[in-house]
Structures are given as C-alpha cells and as structure tokens.
Design a protein around this motif. Structure first.
Motif, PDB file in Angstrom:
ATOM      1  N   ARG A 189     -17.048  -7.474   4.496  1.00  0.00           N
ATOM      2  CA  ARG A 189     -17.465  -8.323   3.372  1.00  0.00           C
ATOM      3  C   ARG A 189     -18.189  -7.512   2.315  1.00  0.00           C
ATOM      4  O   ARG A 189     -18.010  -7.740   1.109  1.00  0.00           O
ATOM      5  CB  ARG A 189     -18.354  -9.457   3.874  1.00  0.00           C
ATOM      6  CG  ARG A 189     -18.775 -10.382   2.751  1.00  0.00           C
ATOM      7  CD  ARG A 189     -19.219 -11.724   3.232  1.00  0.00           C
ATOM      8  NE  ARG A 189     -19.559 -12.604   2.128  1.00  0.00           N
ATOM      9  CZ  ARG A 189     -19.897 -13.870   2.261  1.00  0.00           C
ATOM     10  NH1 ARG A 189     -19.925 -14.415   3.455  1.00  0.00           N
ATOM     11  NH2 ARG A 189     -20.191 -14.601   1.211  1.00  0.00           N
ATOM     12  N   TYR A 190     -19.014  -6.550   2.722  1.00  0.00           N
ATOM     13  CA  TYR A 190     -19.656  -5.687   1.731  1.00  0.00           C
ATOM     14  C   TYR A 190     -18.605  -4.940   0.917  1.00  0.00           C
ATOM     15  O   TYR A 190     -18.706  -4.843  -0.317  1.00  0.00           O
ATOM     16  CB  TYR A 190     -20.578  -4.680   2.421  1.00  0.00           C
ATOM     17  CG  TYR A 190     -21.836  -5.282   2.970  1.00  0.00           C
ATOM     18  CD1 TYR A 190     -22.725  -5.973   2.164  1.00  0.00           C
ATOM     19  CD2 TYR A 190     -22.164  -5.145   4.319  1.00  0.00           C
ATOM     20  CE1 TYR A 190     -23.889  -6.529   2.667  1.00  0.00           C
ATOM     21  CE2 TYR A 190     -23.322  -5.688   4.842  1.00  0.00           C
ATOM     22  CZ  TYR A 190     -24.184  -6.379   4.018  1.00  0.00           C
ATOM     23  OH  TYR A 190     -25.320  -6.930   4.525  1.00  0.00           O
ATOM     24  N   ASP A 529     -36.809 -17.545   2.389  1.00  0.00           N
ATOM     25  CA  ASP A 529     -37.434 -18.695   3.043  1.00  0.00           C
ATOM     26  C   ASP A 529     -36.609 -19.149   4.245  1.00  0.00           C
ATOM     27  O   ASP A 529     -35.376 -19.287   4.158  1.00  0.00           O
ATOM     28  CB  ASP A 529     -37.547 -19.873   2.070  1.00  0.00           C
ATOM     29  CG  ASP A 529     -38.484 -19.595   0.910  1.00  0.00           C
ATOM     30  OD1 ASP A 529     -39.237 -18.618   0.984  1.00  0.00           O
ATOM     31  OD2 ASP A 529     -38.456 -20.371  -0.076  1.00  0.00           O
ATOM     32  N   GLY A 530     -37.306 -19.418   5.348  1.00  0.00           N
ATOM     33  CA  GLY A 530     -36.660 -20.020   6.507  1.00  0.00           C
ATOM     34  C   GLY A 530     -35.680 -19.141   7.238  1.00  0.00           C
ATOM     35  O   GLY A 530     -35.033 -19.593   8.190  1.00  0.00           O
ATOM     36  N   MET A 531     -35.543 -17.890   6.835  1.00  0.00           N
ATOM     37  CA  MET A 531     -34.560 -17.011   7.455  1.00  0.00           C
ATOM     38  C   MET A 531     -35.190 -16.171   8.564  1.00  0.00           C
ATOM     39  O   MET A 531     -36.364 -15.796   8.490  1.00  0.00           O
ATOM     40  CB  MET A 531     -33.922 -16.096   6.418  1.00  0.00           C
ATOM     41  CG  MET A 531     -32.943 -16.804   5.497  1.00  0.00           C
ATOM     42  SD  MET A 531     -31.432 -17.347   6.350  1.00  0.00           S
ATOM     43  CE  MET A 531     -31.692 -19.110   6.374  1.00  0.00           C
ATOM     44  N   CYS A 532     -34.378 -15.846   9.551  1.00  0.00           N
ATOM     45  CA  CYS A 532     -34.828 -15.053  10.689  1.00  0.00           C
ATOM     46  C   CYS A 532     -34.415 -13.596  10.497  1.00  0.00           C
ATOM     47  O   CYS A 532     -34.042 -13.176   9.402  1.00  0.00           O
ATOM     48  CB  CYS A 532     -34.235 -15.625  11.979  1.00  0.00           C
ATOM     49  SG  CYS A 532     -32.422 -15.660  11.964  1.00  0.00           S
ATOM     50  N   HIS A 533     -34.461 -12.844  11.568  1.00  0.00           N
ATOM     51  CA  HIS A 533     -34.120 -11.422  11.555  1.00  0.00           C
ATOM     52  C   HIS A 533     -32.656 -11.230  11.160  1.00  0.00           C
ATOM     53  O   HIS A 533     -31.764 -11.891  11.680  1.00  0.00           O
ATOM     54  CB  HIS A 533     -34.385 -10.851  12.949  1.00  0.00           C
ATOM     55  CG  HIS A 533     -34.253  -9.363  13.037  1.00  0.00           C
ATOM     56  ND1 HIS A 533     -34.974  -8.497  12.250  1.00  0.00           N
ATOM     57  CD2 HIS A 533     -33.487  -8.581  13.839  1.00  0.00           C
ATOM     58  CE1 HIS A 533     -34.679  -7.254  12.569  1.00  0.00           C
ATOM     59  NE2 HIS A 533     -33.763  -7.281  13.521  1.00  0.00           N
ATOM     60  N   VAL A 534     -32.411 -10.311  10.213  1.00  0.00           N
ATOM     61  CA  VAL A 534     -31.073  -9.958   9.725  1.00  0.00           C
ATOM     62  C   VAL A 534     -30.320 -11.216   9.283  1.00  0.00           C
ATOM     63  O   VAL A 534     -29.366 -11.659   9.920  1.00  0.00           O
ATOM     64  CB  VAL A 534     -30.261  -9.175  10.777  1.00  0.00           C
ATOM     65  CG1 VAL A 534     -28.982  -8.636  10.153  1.00  0.00           C
ATOM     66  CG2 VAL A 534     -31.064  -8.025  11.358  1.00  0.00           C
ATOM     67  N   LEU A 535     -30.743 -11.774   8.181  1.00  0.00           N
ATOM     68  CA  LEU A 535     -30.165 -13.017   7.671  1.00  0.00           C
ATOM     69  C   LEU A 535     -28.691 -12.875   7.329  1.00  0.00           C
ATOM     70  O   LEU A 535     -27.956 -13.880   7.298  1.00  0.00           O
ATOM     71  CB  LEU A 535     -30.942 -13.477   6.442  1.00  0.00           C
ATOM     72  CG  LEU A 535     -30.873 -12.592   5.195  1.00  0.00           C
ATOM     73  CD1 LEU A 535     -29.931 -13.176   4.163  1.00  0.00           C
ATOM     74  CD2 LEU A 535     -32.237 -12.357   4.606  1.00  0.00           C
ATOM     75  N   THR A 536     -28.207 -11.667   7.081  1.00  0.00           N
ATOM     76  CA  THR A 536     -26.808 -11.471   6.713  1.00  0.00           C
ATOM     77  C   THR A 536     -25.853 -11.740   7.861  1.00  0.00           C
ATOM     78  O   THR A 536     -24.640 -11.821   7.650  1.00  0.00           O
ATOM     79  CB  THR A 536     -26.593 -10.034   6.194  1.00  0.00           C
ATOM     80  OG1 THR A 536     -27.175  -9.098   7.126  1.00  0.00           O
ATOM     81  CG2 THR A 536     -27.239  -9.843   4.839  1.00  0.00           C
ATOM     82  N   VAL A 537     -26.369 -11.863   9.090  1.00  0.00           N
ATOM     83  CA  VAL A 537     -25.517 -12.252  10.212  1.00  0.00           C
ATOM     84  C   VAL A 537     -24.937 -13.635   9.965  1.00  0.00           C
ATOM     85  O   VAL A 537     -23.787 -13.920  10.310  1.00  0.00           O
ATOM     86  CB  VAL A 537     -26.321 -12.227  11.532  1.00  0.00           C
ATOM     87  CG1 VAL A 537     -25.546 -12.898  12.660  1.00  0.00           C
ATOM     88  CG2 VAL A 537     -26.663 -10.793  11.917  1.00  0.00           C
ATOM     89  N   ALA A 547     -27.287 -12.972  -0.749  1.00  0.00           N
ATOM     90  CA  ALA A 547     -27.677 -11.623  -0.331  1.00  0.00           C
ATOM     91  C   ALA A 547     -26.496 -10.662  -0.414  1.00  0.00           C
ATOM     92  O   ALA A 547     -26.633  -9.533  -0.907  1.00  0.00           O
ATOM     93  CB  ALA A 547     -28.233 -11.662   1.085  1.00  0.00           C
ATOM     94  N   TYR A 548     -25.331 -11.090   0.051  1.00  0.00           N
ATOM     95  CA  TYR A 548     -24.143 -10.227  -0.024  1.00  0.00           C
ATOM     96  C   TYR A 548     -23.810  -9.899  -1.480  1.00  0.00           C
ATOM     97  O   TYR A 548     -23.506  -8.749  -1.814  1.00  0.00           O
ATOM     98  CB  TYR A 548     -22.949 -10.909   0.649  1.00  0.00           C
ATOM     99  CG  TYR A 548     -22.912 -10.732   2.149  1.00  0.00           C
ATOM    100  CD1 TYR A 548     -22.434  -9.559   2.712  1.00  0.00           C
ATOM    101  CD2 TYR A 548     -23.351 -11.740   2.999  1.00  0.00           C
ATOM    102  CE1 TYR A 548     -22.390  -9.392   4.089  1.00  0.00           C
ATOM    103  CE2 TYR A 548     -23.320 -11.587   4.374  1.00  0.00           C
ATOM    104  CZ  TYR A 548     -22.837 -10.410   4.922  1.00  0.00           C
ATOM    105  OH  TYR A 548     -22.807 -10.241   6.287  1.00  0.00           O
TER     106      TYR A 548
END
Length: 902
Positions: A189-190, A529-537, A547-548
């Motif tokens: 995707r990147y 906001d509200g996102m956990c570790h490595v939100l791009t997963v 983000a992408y």
C-alpha cells in the motif's frame, strides 16, 4: 499446541463473538444515555480487528518463541496485482556493514559491551532475504532484459528502475517475530500511495540473533541499495531518493541506523518515517503503566512458553528478582549502584581509563575487573542511603543532572549521574527500600545490562540532532506513546531535552556527539486519538487511511525535491505550490472548502467535472480530501512563520483523520520527566513483568523441565557432530594435519544476489568471515545462536558451516560419515545432501498449505473490513446528499465504494 492457522482460529473465534456482543451492549448504552461522544471503538470493524490482533499476540505469549517466529516467518505468496521480486543481499554487503559497526563501536565497546566482533557476523544464510515491492500498474510493460534470459521477478526489478521514490522498510515485531510476509500487505500500500518502490528486509531476529545483529542487517540493506555489488540487477540509488520507514521495533532500528550513518559521516537518506517506534527498552516512561488497557501489547509484555531456546534460565528457584545483595559497583557496563560509599569512589575512578588510548588498551587486555567482591560482607544499603551525598553535605536533588567533570577527564566521584542505577539495579518508588536486582534477562533483544546502551535504546542517544527529516506517528492509547512523544521533541529541540550525564560518561562517542550534532532535526509529530500501537495495521480505519496518504506525501516530498529545497522546508504540508503528484489544485480547493473548515466533520468533497471512473478508488479521493484539509490547517497555523524557522509540526489527529494543533509542551506529562528518570528500570514496570513471569513459571513448569532435558541431549549431539567432523578431516586456520584432496575444499567468493541466492555446495566462502567454531575468544550473549550448542537451530548452523558453506577460517570441508547421513535421512528436520533448514528467526518457512495460512486469512479480513467500512461511509454520504437535495443543496461529487485492495 503451537502457533498455527488452526490454533489461531480456535483462540480468536471466542474473542470475535465476545467483542460483537460487548460492542452491541456499549452502543445500546450510549444511545440510552444520549452519549454523542465519538471514539475509535465505535467502529465495529476496528473494535473487532483490535481485539483479534490483541488476542493473537496474547496467544503468542502462551507458545514458544520458535513457534511464533515460524508462523510469522512463513512464506506467503504475494497478491497477483503486486510486483514482488525476492533477492538475497550478499555477504559482501554484510561485510561492509560489519566494518562500519566495528568502526562505530571501537575496540573497547566491542570487547566490554558487545562481547566481540565475530559472533554477531555469524549467520546461517548466505546473506539476507529481501524483497522489491511495487504495483504492477505502475510499471511500464517494456522488455528491459536486453537479450538476457531473466525470470519474471528479475524483469520486474529492472522495470522498477523507473520509479524514483524508494522506501526501505523495516518491519516490527518486538525485535523477535514478524517478517516481510506479515508486513507485505502494508508495504504494498505504501508503494501504491507514493507511486514508488519499496525494499523490505527480513533481518535476523532475537533471541537467536540479538543486538547488534539486526543493526548489521539493516545497515547492509541500505549499503546494498546505495552501493550495490557487481551482480545486483538494480542500479545504485542515491541516498536522496531513499526514505527509511519502520514500525515498532523496525522504527527503533531505523532510527538507530540513522544515528550510526550520521556518526560515521556516511550519507543519510532523504527522510524517515517512524511508526510507533520502540526506542526505550528500559520502559521508563509513564504510559507503559497507564495505557495497558488501550493497547494491543500484552499486559505483562512479551512472555513465552519455555523451550530449549528461551528463557535462558528455564527454572530460577532462587528468584528472578531479588533484593540487592551487594553495595559496590561491578565492572563497567554492569554498573548497578546509586551512590558509592567513601573509599570506593577513588578506587573506581582509578580503574576508569583516562583517554581513548587507555580505553582501547583496557578493553583489549580485559583489565576492567569486577569489584563485586569488595565489601561483600557489608549490609546492603537502602536506596536513600546509596543516594546520600556526604551525609547531608549536599542535596540529592541539586546533584541530579549536574554532571561535573574533573580536569583529568575522569568522572567526578561527586556526580550522582555517574552512579545512577543502571540495569540490573531497579529504581524504587520508596527511597527507604533496598533496591531490587534483576537475575533474569527481561528483553529478548538484548541482555539486561545492555538495555541502556544508546544503540539499544536510542532515546538515550547523546544527540538526536543533525538527522534527516523525521515523520513520527504514535497512537494516543499505546504503551509506547510517551517515549515516542519525548523522542520527537528531543530530536527537534536538542537543547531543551538533554540526555542524562551518566549516558555521556558511559560512551566516548556520545559525549562527542553531544558537541558535534547540535543542529535541530526537522520533525513532524502526530498523535492519533483512540489509536493503539502501530495504527497502520488497521488499514481500513479513517485514521490509518489518512496516515498512509500522509506518509506517501512525505516520502514523495523528501525524495523529489533538491537538498537545498528540503533544507528550507522538509514538510510537504507547507510546500508551495502543492505537490505536482496531487491531482487537485491547492488554491481552487482551498476556496471550495473554506466553509467546510469550520466543521471538519461535515462532508464537502471537491467538485469535479465528471464522476470518478471505475478504476479510481473512492478511498484514495477521500484520503486526499482529508489530507488537503489538514494541509490547510498546518498552513494557517504557521502563516506568520518563515518556513525555514519551522523546526517541528506538532499535531493530534481525530478518529476521522482530521488534525488539530497539539497542546503546549508543558502540558504533556512525558516532557516533564527529568533526564535522570529516563533509561532506568523502575519498580512499577518491573513488577508488571514479574507477575506475568511468575504465572508463566508456574503454569509451564513441566515444559521448562522437559526443555532442560532436551538441552542436554542437544549438547551431546553437538559434541558427537564435532568429533565426527574432526575424524573426517575438519581443519581450521592455524591448525596442522592431513587435508584430504577433495573437490569440496575449493574456495568461492560472494554468493549471487538473484532470486535463489544459493552458494556453491561444499565451498569455503571467502566472504563468510566467521563461523560458530571461531568464537573461542568471544563472549556472545547467552541467547546468541552462534555460541550455543543446546538447541536444534544451533546444531543446524554448525552443520551448515562444517559441511556446506564453510567460513574463510576453515581449511577443509569434510565429507559426512555414512552413519550420520543415514540418520539425517530419517530426520524430518535434516537432509543428508542439502544444508539443513536454518533458524526460523532468519530463514523463511515454506508451507504446503499456503492459501490457508493465517497471514492470508488476515489479509482477507482486512480487505473485508475495507469494503464494509467504505460502503458504510458511502451510505452516510448518500444520506447526507439526499438531505441536502431536499433543502436545495447540491452534492459535490459521487463516491463509489472503496474495495480497499485490488
């Protein structure tokens, strides 16, 4: 049960059902209470995906390290619409990287801290697995083979040469699991978003290949790109066309390699994207404790079911954590005292080398002896007593961070920072307590004593200035949030956030860096906001979509503009005119959406003359729309600034991907920590780990006992293997004896870098410098496969180095005994004719049921969530459009459902 697709499904299915039930209850309660507040978990797809990932990682902690590594390093075919070309980074590039690391460390650190210069260069494969990745539709359908007979993958590598932007991606996984297979979906995707190519590297993982093994591999990958070996298919890529990217552990590795390149005066890439980078392995920041419930990281950290590999101390009845037994400071690199009593200061000062030459001599001669015996009969002091300065002569608080130094260059005995606690000592909440002391290794990546080294925890770098532009992302709900926030501010404002003096005194290079690298690094920081570790997963969420897009725009900006332009402005959001790769005109767009800026949550899509064609992705248009809106927010914020004066962009991002300025620095708790509080193991996080480890010790006691028995069997097999090899004529450099005239003793150069990457069978490889039999004068970490004889993977490494691809230090390649060949034929993990499968922390596993593998299942789930999420968004847009039509409004454009992936 090992980690597998079946066990994962069994473990995760109840989680899916439970999450759906609880989600429905929570939504009903919010409706009943007329709660209009929005949070990320309101999205059922994110709620399910969050708990699926959390359940899978928790499943991994209840299985062995090898099992999790094998599952996540199983080769999974790439999707048909992506161009993926595997390559093998050769030993030649690995050796260049090793030379750079040897120069960085110097003889003293290599001997005292790393344990030598050989063991971390030992590897099973003839190089490093990697992949070129791009979108097929971005490649011109031309024949670049020039008459050569090439495979489809090799042709794709040549076709990718036309793509200007190159992303060197370093995957995450806690430094011990994950692979290019687990992250290929994201990397593709990147590549699509930035219309470029990506290069992903399958670096060696801990605990078999601990620090600094992964650093060597990432550095080798970079050198392979900028200075390819003669047989590489790609042309040399200028550093200004490369952008580093990494998530979690990969982000930490990327940042660390950047500091190595900077320190050695080597060219830096154009920029770096750090996604939730893990940069403090001592866990000294508050969010480690406060954000456990809102993150995917297990509550007790990365524990594992006992196996022959890990943990090293399978059974520790004496206690993994005890009250400290000694007062005196031990040998350098293991300093564990807060404050030495009188009489010891001068003794330690005398042992401290006074200059670089004396440091080198001390390191080579091994003259830094432990002083553990001094005062061994004395009663251990409390933390307060250890920190007392001349019995009230000075106040402890005034000495912290002061860092005086005598004219001789010897650390001043009255400097509290020099005697601060370092692993394995633990900083206590109650100063009247006797400090705790660790008797077990708590991180798989490095020994406990190494955790405060700046190349292990780069948050402790002497300086983070003079780096390439950084784009740093973190989730507000992740446990690493505080260290990521602190990292970004340290890089952009070196003078405001100094490293503690003890770190400077531990390493001559860090002190030098503090004086040399004072130029602020340009940083763009975003907290979601509200996102956990490595939100791009979670690629289907609006936050991740933005983000992408933003990462792609950053990568294009820093690789497609001149160094002079980037020196003035590395931020694409402040670039004027807008990027040529953007299909929307910035000025027209700004005028069309001026009204919508007042309420960012209202949909107001840019007008077009025609509806999107079938081939266009509505998701991409939506991402671009949000990006453009955010671009104007940044533009307005810095409207009164001269762009070259903008050192840092600080933003928060809501669950819809819209940005807002971050609060002032003095309102961020992580930025209020004193330098003396960073990079030390504290009581709270330690107990968090210890409670889990005690539970695991009790639950898996029998597994630990069985693993001990297996270790003894493996040691006996290793001894027998070495005896048989000697009988068959194995000789090393410096040894005398009869050399059988066998063709297998021929020598060869570096292996090819093509798809196969296979070496000549039975050859002595000149580019393979060291093997596991060359480490008599080294002290590898206890987990390192190169120094072990008690695991099946260690035996496979030894066998390969003796009979198949011997290092340059071997004089012969013996022929295997007949009986040994027969036994190998009946061993499912061995082969009488081919090299045995190497460690799953290095070599990919080939599965016979590829289409059913869990990695493919996860990709399918993501695609499903993407489609459903897009359809849901489209329905909302259509409803809003109908309402506007009834009131005389007009719909700006028609949005078609986003399939997520092709």
């Amino acid at each position: 049960m090992t980690v597998s697709t079946f066990s994962s499904a069994v473990h995760i299915t109840p989680t899916v059902i439970k999450t759906f039930y609880l989600h429905s209850k929570r939504k009903a309660r919010k409706l009943k209470d007329h709660d209009d507040g929005e949070e990320a978990l309101d999205n059922i797809f994110f709620d399910e995906a969050f708990h699926i990932v959390k359940a899978f990682i928790l499943l991994g902690t209840k299985n062995t390290v090898e099992s999790l590594q094998a599952f996540t390093n199983t080769h999974v075919p790439a999707p048909f619409w992506a161009a993926v070309a595997p390559v093998r980074i050769p030993l030649l590039s690995c050796n260049r990287a090793a030379d750079a690391l040897i120069e960085w460390f110097g003889p003293q650190d290599l001997n005292l801290i790393v344990g030598g210069e050989k063991w971390w260069q030992v590897r099973g494969l003839d190089g490093i697995d990697a992949e070129w990745i791009a979108e097929k539709e971005h490649l011109r359908d031309e024949d670049f083979s020039r008459g050569k007979k090439l495979s489809d993958e090799e042709k794709n590598i040549l076709k990718m040469e036309q793509l200007e932007t190159v992303m060197l991606y370093v995957h995450g996984g806690g430094y011990f699991w994950g692979s290019i297979n687990t992250h290929r979906y994201q990397i593709i995707r990147y590549a699509r978003e930035m219309r470029g190519r990506a290069f992903a590297v399958n670096y060696r993982k801990a605990p078999q290949y601990p620090w600094p093994c992964p650093l060597q591999d990432i550095l080798a990958a970079y050198l392979y790109l900028v200075d390819p070996p003669p047989d590489a298919l790609h042309k040399a890529i200028h550093p200004s066309k490369i952008v580093f990217a990494g998530d979690s552990a990969g982000g930490g590795l990327a940042l660390t390699v950047l500091t190595i390149l900077r320190d050695l005066g080597m060219p830096l890439p154009a920029g770096a994207v750090l996604i939730s980078p893990w940069v403090d392995l001592t866990h000294s920041f508050p969010s480690i404790m406060s954000n456990t419930a809102t993150d995917i990281i297990p509550p007790h950290g990365f524990l594992s079911k006992p196996s022959v590999l890990w943990p090293i101390d399978l059974i520790n009845d004496d206690g993994r954590v005890v009250r400290t037994q000694t007062n005196p400071p031990p040998k350098p690199g293991h300093a564990d005292i807060l404050w030495p009593e009188e009489g010891r200061k001068n003794e330690s000062a005398q042992r401290w080398p006074r200059n670089a030459e004396e440091q080198a001599n001390a390191g080579e001669a091994g003259n830094w002896e432990s002083s553990d015996q001094l005062g061994s009969n004395e009663k251990p002091k409390s933390q307060e007593e250890m920190m007392a300065v001349d019995r009230g002569k000075d106040d402890v608080e005034t000495t912290i961070g002061r860092g005086p130094e005598s004219p001789t260059g010897i650390p001043d005995p009255d400097d509290i920072d020099f005697w601060q606690p370092k692993p394995p000592k633990v900083f206590m909440n109650n100063p009247l307590d006797v400090p705790l002391e660790l008797r077990s290794q708590i991180q798989l990546y490095a020994t406990t004593e190494q955790l405060s080294h700046p190349l292990v925890s780069p948050i402790l770098q002497g300086s983070l200035g003079n780096l390439c532009p950084l784009y740093i992302l973190t989730g507000d709900g992740e446990v690493l949030r505080d260290e990521v926030m602190y990292l970004a501010h340290r890089a952009a404002h070196p003078g405001e956030y100094p490293v503690r003096e003890g770190v400077i005194r531990d390493g001559w290079r860090q002190k030098d860096n503090l004086e040399r690298f004072t130029k602020p690094t340009k940083v763009h920081l975003q907290a979601f906001d509200g996102m956990c570790h490595v939100l791009t997963v979670f690629t289907f969420t609006e936050s991740a979509k933005y983000a992408y897009r933003s990462i792609a725009e950053f990568a294009k900006h820093v690789t497609q503009h001149s160094p002079e332009h980037l020196e003035r402005n590395p931020f694409p959001e402040l670039h004027r005119p807008s990027s040529h790769t953007s299909p929307l005109d910035h000025d027209n767009y700004k005028s069309q959406t001026a009204d919508s800026k007042k309420d960012k949550h209202k949909e107001a899509l840019p007008s077009t003359n025609q509806a999107p064609t079938q081939s266009e992705h509505s998701g991409e248009m939506s991402d671009l729309k949000v990006y453009k809106e955010n671009e104007m927010v940044v533009s307005d914020e810095f409207a009164q600034h001269d762009i070259p004066d903008v050192l840092m962009i600080r933003e928060r991002v809501d669950i819809h991907g819209h940005t807002r300025p971050m609060e002032p620095k003095d309102q961020i708790a992580a930025l209020r920590l004193k330098p003396s509080e960073i990079g030390i193991i504290k009581e709270g996080p330690l107990y968090k780990w210890l409670l889990g480890q005690k539970e695991w010790d009790q639950q898996f006691r029998r597994s630990a006992e069985n693993a001990l028995k297996k270790r003894r069997k493996q040691e006996a097999k290793a001894q027998l293997m070495l005896e048989h090899a000697r009988e068959q004529g194995l000789l090393m450099e410096g040894e005398s004896g009869h050399i059988p005239p066998r063709p297998s003793a021929k020598r060869s150069g570096s292996t090819a870098t093509g798809v196969s990457g296979r070496a000549t069978k039975g050859a002595i490889q000149e580019d393979r410098r060291w093997g596991p039999l060359d480490l008599a004068d080294e002290r590898p970490p206890p987990t390192a496969i190169a120094g072990r004889r008690d695991t099946p993977e260690a035996l496979a490494l030894i066998k390969k180095s003796i009979y198949h691809t011997a290092p340059a230090t071997h004089k012969t390649v013996p022929k295997m005994k007949t009986w040994d060949s027969i036994r190998a034929a009946f061993d499912p993990h061995d082969d009488p004719f081919r090299p045995p499968q190497q460690s799953v922390s290095e070599q990919q596993v080939r599965s016979g049921i590829r289409q059913m593998h869990g990695m493919r299942v996860w990709e399918s789930l993501l695609s499903y969530f993407m489609r459903k999420s897009s359809i849901k968004a489209v329905d909302g847009t259509r409803h809003a459009g109908d309402a506007l039509m009834k009131t005389g409004g007009k719909i700006a454009s028609i949005v078609t459902p986003d399939s997520g992936e092709k």
